[in-house]
Design an enzyme around this catalytic site. Structure first.
Site, short mmCIF file in Angstrom:
data_model
loop_
_atom_site.label_atom_id
_atom_site.label_comp_id
_atom_site.label_asym_id
_atom_site.label_seq_id
_atom_site.Cartn_x
_atom_site.Cartn_y
_atom_site.Cartn_z
N LEU A 191 -13.95 -16.08 -6.67
CA LEU A 191 -15.26 -15.74 -6.12
C LEU A 191 -15.91 -14.57 -6.85
O LEU A 191 -15.25 -13.63 -7.27
CB LEU A 191 -15.13 -15.42 -4.63
CG LEU A 191 -14.48 -16.50 -3.75
CD1 LEU A 191 -14.61 -16.11 -2.27
CD2 LEU A 191 -15.08 -17.87 -3.98
N ASN A 202 -20.20 -12.57 -7.29
CA ASN A 202 -21.36 -12.16 -6.48
C ASN A 202 -22.23 -13.34 -6.04
O ASN A 202 -22.95 -13.24 -5.05
CB ASN A 202 -22.21 -11.15 -7.26
CG ASN A 202 -21.57 -9.77 -7.26
OD1 ASN A 202 -20.70 -9.48 -6.44
ND2 ASN A 202 -21.97 -8.91 -8.18
N HIS A 243 -21.02 -16.24 -4.97
CA HIS A 243 -20.38 -16.69 -3.73
C HIS A 243 -20.63 -15.70 -2.59
O HIS A 243 -20.86 -16.10 -1.44
CB HIS A 243 -18.86 -16.83 -3.95
CG HIS A 243 -18.49 -17.87 -4.96
ND1 HIS A 243 -18.04 -17.53 -6.21
CD2 HIS A 243 -18.50 -19.23 -4.91
CE1 HIS A 243 -17.78 -18.64 -6.89
NE2 HIS A 243 -18.05 -19.68 -6.13
N GLN A 260 -12.80 -33.28 -10.05
CA GLN A 260 -13.98 -32.78 -10.77
C GLN A 260 -13.69 -32.49 -12.24
O GLN A 260 -14.61 -32.16 -12.99
CB GLN A 260 -14.52 -31.51 -10.10
CG GLN A 260 -15.17 -31.77 -8.77
CD GLN A 260 -15.63 -30.51 -8.07
OE1 GLN A 260 -15.39 -30.34 -6.88
NE2 GLN A 260 -16.28 -29.60 -8.77
N GLY A 306 -25.41 -23.24 -3.94
CA GLY A 306 -26.21 -22.48 -4.89
C GLY A 306 -27.07 -23.38 -5.76
O GLY A 306 -26.67 -24.50 -6.10
N GLU A 307 -28.23 -22.88 -6.14
CA GLU A 307 -29.12 -23.64 -7.03
C GLU A 307 -28.67 -23.56 -8.49
O GLU A 307 -29.22 -24.28 -9.33
CB GLU A 307 -30.56 -23.15 -6.88
CG GLU A 307 -31.18 -23.53 -5.55
CD GLU A 307 -32.63 -23.10 -5.40
OE1 GLU A 307 -33.14 -22.40 -6.31
OE2 GLU A 307 -33.25 -23.45 -4.38
N ASP A 324 -26.02 -24.77 -9.76
CA ASP A 324 -25.62 -26.14 -10.07
C ASP A 324 -26.68 -27.09 -9.50
O ASP A 324 -26.43 -27.82 -8.53
CB ASP A 324 -24.23 -26.42 -9.48
CG ASP A 324 -23.17 -25.50 -10.05
OD1 ASP A 324 -22.97 -25.52 -11.28
OD2 ASP A 324 -22.55 -24.75 -9.28
N SER A 328 -20.77 -17.15 -13.00
CA SER A 328 -19.93 -18.35 -13.02
C SER A 328 -18.47 -17.93 -13.02
O SER A 328 -18.11 -16.90 -13.61
CB SER A 328 -20.22 -19.18 -14.28
OG SER A 328 -19.26 -20.20 -14.44
N ARG A 345 -16.29 -19.21 -14.65
CA ARG A 345 -15.77 -19.37 -16.02
C ARG A 345 -16.12 -18.19 -16.93
O ARG A 345 -15.64 -18.13 -18.06
CB ARG A 345 -16.31 -20.67 -16.63
CG ARG A 345 -15.88 -21.92 -15.86
CD ARG A 345 -16.54 -23.16 -16.44
NE ARG A 345 -16.27 -24.34 -15.63
CZ ARG A 345 -15.22 -25.12 -15.76
NH1 ARG A 345 -14.30 -24.83 -16.67
NH2 ARG A 345 -15.06 -26.18 -15.00
#
Length: 510
Positions: free
Chosen positions: A32, A34, A36, A61, A150-151, A153, A188, A190
């Site tokens: 997680l 900011n 999230h 996924q 969230g927008e 994605d 992200s 990642r």
């Protein structure tokens, strides 16, 4: 409320029985950040529901086994972050809990091809099928009132909205804008894999998108080749860069007011996405409907809640009618009408009660224009070609930069045919007559006959619907709302939900 961690699917039902409340659900894959935190805190501040965060790395996924193995796993820190930012419970199931072996009842879903074949779907085969399958499974287990996403994605958000609609799931999707880090790149899970140099490249990519957004507001067009050229000069590996319609993900059209500029790049072994929304003007809501349908009250409340300009076009026609009566001008004589257009000034001003007053040539006429005398002639005057032409031009001038909600009888068909959201608000004649009677009695003590009001409303409906110029009709793409049996606030909330579904939250960020 005692904070709990749930690890088994069968424990969910027990927990739900004990909470005796609706659920806000925030699904995550852990690690997680900011972004999230913003989802969790938004859910906490939105309402008094119980907030449930799930942490589950969904194997369906991932089309790359190594990518799945390398996905960051920070469960202890995730628990701490969730609870400290508003989570009441955390659901941490295992693969076997979500996908029990030999369970033939699990529904494996396919994402809609029209939404999943573009952008990320081009190279991540099966990814969105996995997203749909796990979210459908979680929603059926948890049965939340609200789902927070969230927008960032955006494509995934569109696909999940489609899933909720197609599967008739009783859940409201609440979205939050893309959250960006201190250097402008989207947050992200990642990002932890990025080297300093790779982060620099991501920052350049994001800054180019944001610069394109800024330029689009001035030039109203986008040059994809120029952006690709700049990125390639920095040796950035571009997976895709597309300019699309924000809801269909088809190529953007010239007439689209809002469009999506989305891209994906690779930095080393890490693949990252970003996007911006391009707008020619701020959004417009058009609300049409017959007399007494509640348009004015509803539109005022929507404008206040969404911080939009309230454009009362009906008041403009009434204001002109008032002036014609005051000056004793025969509205059937075209020359006299054209002369008055040169000198008339119709202005809306907010008063101390947070309401809007109407001024004609610096004279406040807010109450006068609502009189029965004005009501009896406004339909005739508004059907005059020269009157409509003049006032429609005035209304369009006000709406050039958008950011308004307008109500009338031809807003979605004539004044703002490209409005992002069109509503046709109506009610039965009986209901509208009752409302008019109540409204008039609250303003004066004179007794009003209900049958007389019904006759007047029917007459006005006939005149409005049968006039030659801009008759009252429902626009082809308008959403009809019949307000019988609903409170004003319920109608307002319905329209705001429709607006939020159509307009990305990110467009509200300046």
């Amino acid at each position: 409320m005692k904070k709990v961690i749930i690890r088994k699917t069968e424990e969910i039902e027990n927990w739900k029985r004990n909470i005796n409340n609706e659920i806000n659900f925030i699904p995550t894959m852990g690690n997680l950040h900011n972004g999230h935190i913003k989802l969790i805190s938004t859910a906490k501040n939105d309402n008094s529901n119980v907030n449930l965060v799930s942490i589950f790395i969904n194997p369906l996924q991932f089309d790359n086994k190594l990518d799945l193995e390398n996905y960051p796993k920070t469960i202890d820190n995730d628990i701490k972050i969730s609870f400290s930012n508003g989570a009441d419970a955390i659901f941490i199931p295992s693969n076997e809990d979500i996908y029990p072996p030999n369970n033939k009842n699990i529904k494996f879903l396919k994402a809609p091809i029209e939404l999943s074949s573009a952008l990320c779907g081009l190279n991540r085969i099966g990814h969105f099928d996995g997203v749909c399958t796990v979210v459908y499974r979680l929603l059926n287990l948890i049965k939340p009132k609200n789902l927070y996403l969230g927008e960032k994605d955006w494509q995934q958000l569109l696909i999940l909205k489609n899933l909720v609609l197609k599967e008739k799931l009783n859940v409201a999707i609440k979205s939050i804008p893309t959250q960006r880090d201190f250097d402008g790149i989207p947050l992200s899970s990642r990002n932890v894999h990025l080297s300093k140099n790779e982060r620099k490249l991501i920052r350049f990519f994001s800054s180019e998108l944001l610069e394109a957004k800024k330029n689009f507001q001035q030039e109203k067009n986008i040059n994809l080749n120029e952006i690709i050229k700049k990125l390639s000069a920095k040796k950035i590996s571009i997976e895709y860069l597309e300019h699309l319609h924000p809801h269909t993900l088809q190529k953007a059209r010239l007439e689209d007011n809002i469009s999506l500029l989305a891209g994906a790049i690779r930095c080393g072994e890490t693949r990252l996405i970003d996007h911006v929304f391009l707008m020619k003007r701020r959004p417009i809501i058009a609300i049409d409907g017959p007399a007494g349908s509640g348009k004015s009250t509803v539109t005022k409340l929507i404008a206040k809640k969404l911080k939009l300009l309230y454009l009362d076009t009906g008041a403009m026609y009434r204001a002109l009618s008032w002036l014609l009566l005051k000056e004793n001008i025969d509205y059937k004589k075209e020359k006299k009408l054209l002369n008055i257009f040169k000198d008339i000034s119709i202005v809306f001003k907010s008063n101390t009660n947070s309401h809007q007053d109407v001024y004609v040539n610096n004279c406040c006429v807010t109450e006068e224009i609502r009189s029965q005398k004005i009501s009896s002639i406004v339909s005739k005057i508004s059907s005059i070609k020269e009157v409509r032409k003049f006032l429609v031009e005035e209304q369009r001038k006000i709406g050039e930069s958008g950011g308004l909600v307008a109500e009338g009888r031809d807003i979605g068909t004539t004044v703002f045919p490209n409005a992002e959201l069109k509503i046709f608000l109506t009610a039965s004649i009986d209901e509208r007559a009752k409302r008019r009677k109540s409204d008039k009695q609250s303003k004066d003590s004179q007794e009003i006959d209900l049958d007389t009001l019904k006759e007047l409303i029917e007459k006005r409906d006939f005149e409005d619907s049968n006039r030659e110029i801009s008759p009252l009709i429902k626009a082809n793409d308008a959403i009809e709302i019949i307000s019988d049996g609903y409170t004003i606030n319920e109608v307002v909330d319905k329209i705001i939900d429709l607006y939020n579904d159509k307009i990305p939250k990110e467009t509200e960020i300046k």
